[in-house]
Each structure stands twice: as C-alpha cells, then as structure tokens.
Design a protein around this motif. Structure first.
Motif, PDB file in Angstrom:
ATOM      1  N   GLU A 239       7.463   6.879   8.055  1.00  0.00           N
ATOM      2  CA  GLU A 239       6.256   7.571   8.483  1.00  0.00           C
ATOM      3  C   GLU A 239       5.124   7.371   7.470  1.00  0.00           C
ATOM      4  O   GLU A 239       3.982   7.089   7.843  1.00  0.00           O
ATOM      5  N   ARG A 240       5.450   7.492   6.190  1.00  0.00           N
ATOM      6  CA  ARG A 240       4.427   7.275   5.153  1.00  0.00           C
ATOM      7  C   ARG A 240       3.923   5.844   5.182  1.00  0.00           C
ATOM      8  O   ARG A 240       2.726   5.586   5.001  1.00  0.00           O
TER       9      ARG A 240
ATOM     10  N   GLU B 291       1.607   5.430   8.218  1.00  0.00           N
ATOM     11  CA  GLU B 291       0.336   6.103   7.975  1.00  0.00           C
ATOM     12  C   GLU B 291      -0.518   5.326   6.975  1.00  0.00           C
ATOM     13  O   GLU B 291      -1.744   5.226   7.125  1.00  0.00           O
TER      14      GLU B 291
ATOM     15  N   ASP C 242      -1.887   2.359   8.830  1.00  0.00           N
ATOM     16  CA  ASP C 242      -2.960   2.800   9.717  1.00  0.00           C
ATOM     17  C   ASP C 242      -4.245   3.046   8.935  1.00  0.00           C
ATOM     18  O   ASP C 242      -5.345   2.652   9.360  1.00  0.00           O
TER      19      ASP C 242
ATOM     20  N   SER D 149      -3.276   0.690  16.274  1.00  0.00           N
ATOM     21  CA  SER D 149      -2.376   1.254  15.266  1.00  0.00           C
ATOM     22  C   SER D 149      -1.224   0.314  14.985  1.00  0.00           C
ATOM     23  O   SER D 149      -0.803  -0.453  15.836  1.00  0.00           O
TER      24      SER D 149
ATOM     25  N   ARG E 129       1.675   1.448  14.397  1.00  0.00           N
ATOM     26  CA  ARG E 129       2.869   2.159  14.831  1.00  0.00           C
ATOM     27  C   ARG E 129       3.398   1.541  16.123  1.00  0.00           C
ATOM     28  O   ARG E 129       2.713   1.522  17.136  1.00  0.00           O
TER      29      ARG E 129
END
Length: 414
Positions: A301-302, A305, A308, A329, A331
């Motif tokens: 997740e880090r 982010e 992004d 993104s 992701r």
C-alpha cells in the motif's frame, strides 16, 4: 461482546529468555513440557530456520530499540542457528529436517516446506545481518540454488519465490552483490514460481472460494504474503490481485462474529465444500503468518501510494492536472472486494486498516481470543502451543514461541 483493542494492547518488549532456554550449543530444541525443553524430541531444521528469521528480524531494529544486551544475545543465538543450517544442508543443497538429541539424523523423506522456509531464512539473513554472518548465509543460500526447480509443495514454492524477489530487490538496491549468473537464475525461478502460484489460484478459486487449494489448512498466510512480497519486485497486476484477494478471503475466514481474529483450527481446517471453519486447536503460527501477510500488504500500500504521488508530481511538472487520475493510477485493478481500497469490515461494522489488523494478531496472544485468556507471556517470551476448548495447551514449544516473537516484531516495525 465486541473486540476492544485497548483491553489487550501491550507496550513493553518481550523477553528472549524462553528462546535462550530452548537453545543449546547445537540448535533450537523442538518441544517443551510446560516451559522446560524436551530433549528426547530433538531438533528440526524447520524450527531453526524460523529461529534464524526471528533473530534476523529483531537484530534489524538495532541497539537503540532493543538494547545492547539483547543485540549481543540475539547475535549469539543467530550464530547457533546459522551453524545448524550449515550442518543440516547436504552437498546437493537440500536440508535434512529431523535430528535426535544425540545429533543423529532421524529417518525421513525430504520436506519441501522445510526447503523453502530454509531458503527464505538464509536469504533474509544474507541481506539483513551484519558482519561475517552475512557471508555464511550467502554461501548456504547459493548452495541451495540447484533445488529451486525441484521444490514441489505450494508453501515451499511460495517461500522460494519470495526469497528470489527479496534477493533480486536487494541486489537492485545495492544492498548485496549478486553475480550475473545467479541473478539470471533467480529471475528464471521467480517468473516460473510466480506463474505456478497464479495458476494454482486460477485452478481452485471461485466467487465464494478465493484460495490456492481446495482447503485452508496450516501456515495459510504464507501464500498471500509471498504473492505480495513478489509483487513489490515484479509489479505484475495478476500477482497483486491474487495476493490481495486471497488475503481478504483469509481475513474473512479468520474473523469471529464478535470481531476478533480466530485462527483456523487444525482440528478440521476449512474446505471449499463444507463452508465451515474449524474452531479449535488454534495455532499461534496462523496468527503470525496472517500478521506477516498484513504487514506485507501495508508495505505494498505504501509503495502504491508513493508511486501514485510520484505520478502526480510528474503530471504537475508537465502542466497536467492535480490528481493521479489525470495520468492514471499505478494501482492495478482488483476484482471483487479490494482490501487495499476499502479496508476490512469486521464484526459489528468495525472498519480496520492493515496495520490495525496486524496489531489484532498480536492481541490474540494476550487474550483477544475466544477464551479471553493470554497464550503468551512477554516476561520470558514463551507461548502456549495452541488454544483448545478447555484452555491453552500448557506446553510452550519452539514454533509457538517464535510465532509470538515474530508477531511482536512485525508490530514494532515503523
């Protein structure tokens, strides 16, 4: 009764006294009667690989966090565990697993789970330990390379895959020097094993069964953990999707209606045809492996982010819009419920992040469980072997103690 984290949160560091108690000059003894080692049961390479991993994890915090005395003691223990791994490895790279107290080999077949676990522990020690220990760990790891293509168990393959990603990432970042031929071999195995794990997930997953096998049995968190650890290096969208989906499904299976976490009991496991989760003979190992997968998800997740944010900065620098949506993104898309985007919802509508869930794994050891009783004792670092309908198992063996200490370490990461 709903889960209340404030009731169970601990702050002091655990002791390593029980780990010392179980360790002699040969290695870590497997079992205990109460908290006293059962020498008649001997040693396993499985447990000594876990112990090396645990010592490496705690040593990575350094003196400022765990103190000078603990660093010295864990360094001594790491030497014992490395010596055991070196002793247990045959010339062809395979690790023998079971040894009697008199150091004689017990009759056995090769354990493919043990092989993968040992490969990971030595790779991690090579990357994160300091001084001469690194060279020993490197040598053991490289001697195991011929076995990578012959590991057949899914968990053994998952460990080996994660080790490939770990070593290749460390080489890319300049933490270790990796010869070109070794790098090429590791890339080959990484791509092959990544395809194997993804195919296993495709073979068995369904809308109501997002898993790699027809049953969820032991050490379940290793599978989503390995997928997510691999994704951090390869950045393949399917690897990410499989890791996130399987982790969400595992959390769902391991969540009690009341809101706390509950290991899948080894009394009957959980199968895709029954729809029921075995409740008892809960093992500390399952909480550690879930915490491991959740911590890895937080790292992913880090990373996402950060990427992004980097894309946003790049877009601004080129006069584009102010959001990552303007440039797209990084992701990857996740089918079904995405834990990364939506978080988890537990009993009574409780919304949890990865970090909060990881901490709940630790709380299980202190009483956030079905019987509301502690199974671990931070005063000596011991942990009961399991939780039964009648209470904790009074025996405190190696696997349970290491699971507890590793879960504490994961929660200490920043």
């Amino acid at each position: 009764m709903s889960y209340n984290e404030r009731t169970f949160r601990q702050t002091a560091l655990p002791s390593f006294a029980h780990l010392r108690r179980l360790t002699d000059d040969t290695g870590l003894l497997e079992h205990a009667l109460g908290r006293i080692p059962r020498r008649r049961e001997g040693y396993t390479t499985d447990d000594n690989a876990r112990a090396l991993w645990t010592a490496t994890e705690w040593l990575s915090f350094g003196e400022r966090t765990i103190g000078v005395e603990n660093v010295a003691e864990l360094g001594r223990l790491a030497d014992v565990y490395l010596a055991f791994m070196l002793w247990a490895q045959e010339d062809g790279g395979w690790f023998l697993n079971n040894f009697a107290y008199d150091r004689t080999l017990e009759p056995e077949e090769i354990s493919h789970d043990c092989q993968g676990r040992s490969i990971w522990a030595c790779a991690d020690a090579w990357i994160r330990l300091e001084g001469p220990r690194r060279e020993t760990a490197r040598t053991i790891f490289e001697r195991s390379l011929p076995t990578f293509g012959r590991i057949e168990s899914l968990r053994g393959q998952a460990f080996a895959m994660a080790a490939c990603a770990h070593v290749l990432e460390a080489s890319r970042d300049g933490a270790i020097d990796l010869p070109l031929d070794v790098k090429s071999e590791l890339r080959h195995h990484l791509e092959r094993l990544e395809a194997v794990l993804c195919q296993a997930y495709r073979n068995f997953s369904a809308p109501d069964w997002r898993w790699f096998e027809p049953a969820m049995t032991y050490s379940n968190g290793v599978l989503p953990w390995a997928m997510l650890r691999t994704y951090r290096f390869t950045k393949r969208p399917e690897t990410y999707r499989v890791g996130i989906e399987s982790l969400a499904f595992l959390v769902e299976a391991m969540t009690a209606e009341e809101g706390w976490l509950r290991p899948i009991g080894n009394e009957g496991w959980c199968t895709n045809d029954s729809g029921e989760v075995s409740r008892w003979d809960q093992q500390p190992l399952e909480m550690f492996k879930l915490a491991l997968a959740l911590e890895e998800a937080a790292a992913v997740e880090r990373l996402v982010e950060h990427e992004d944010a980097r894309l946003v900065g790049s877009a601004r620098g080129h006069g584009a819009g102010d959001s990552s949506a303007d440039r797209g993104s990084r992701r990857p898309a996740v089918l079904g419920r995405s834990a990364l985007e939506d978080g988890f919802v537990l009993g009574e509508g409780q919304h949890c992040s990865y970090g909060a869930l990881r901490d709940m794994c630790r709380d299980w050891f202190y009483g956030a469980n079905d019987l509301r009783v502690p199974v671990a004792d931070r005063r000596d670092g011991s942990c009961c072997d399991g939780l039964t309908p009648y209470g904790p198992n009074i025996n405190c063996g190696a696997e349970a103690a290491l699971s507890y200490l590793m879960t504490e370490a994961l929660c200490l990461r920043k």
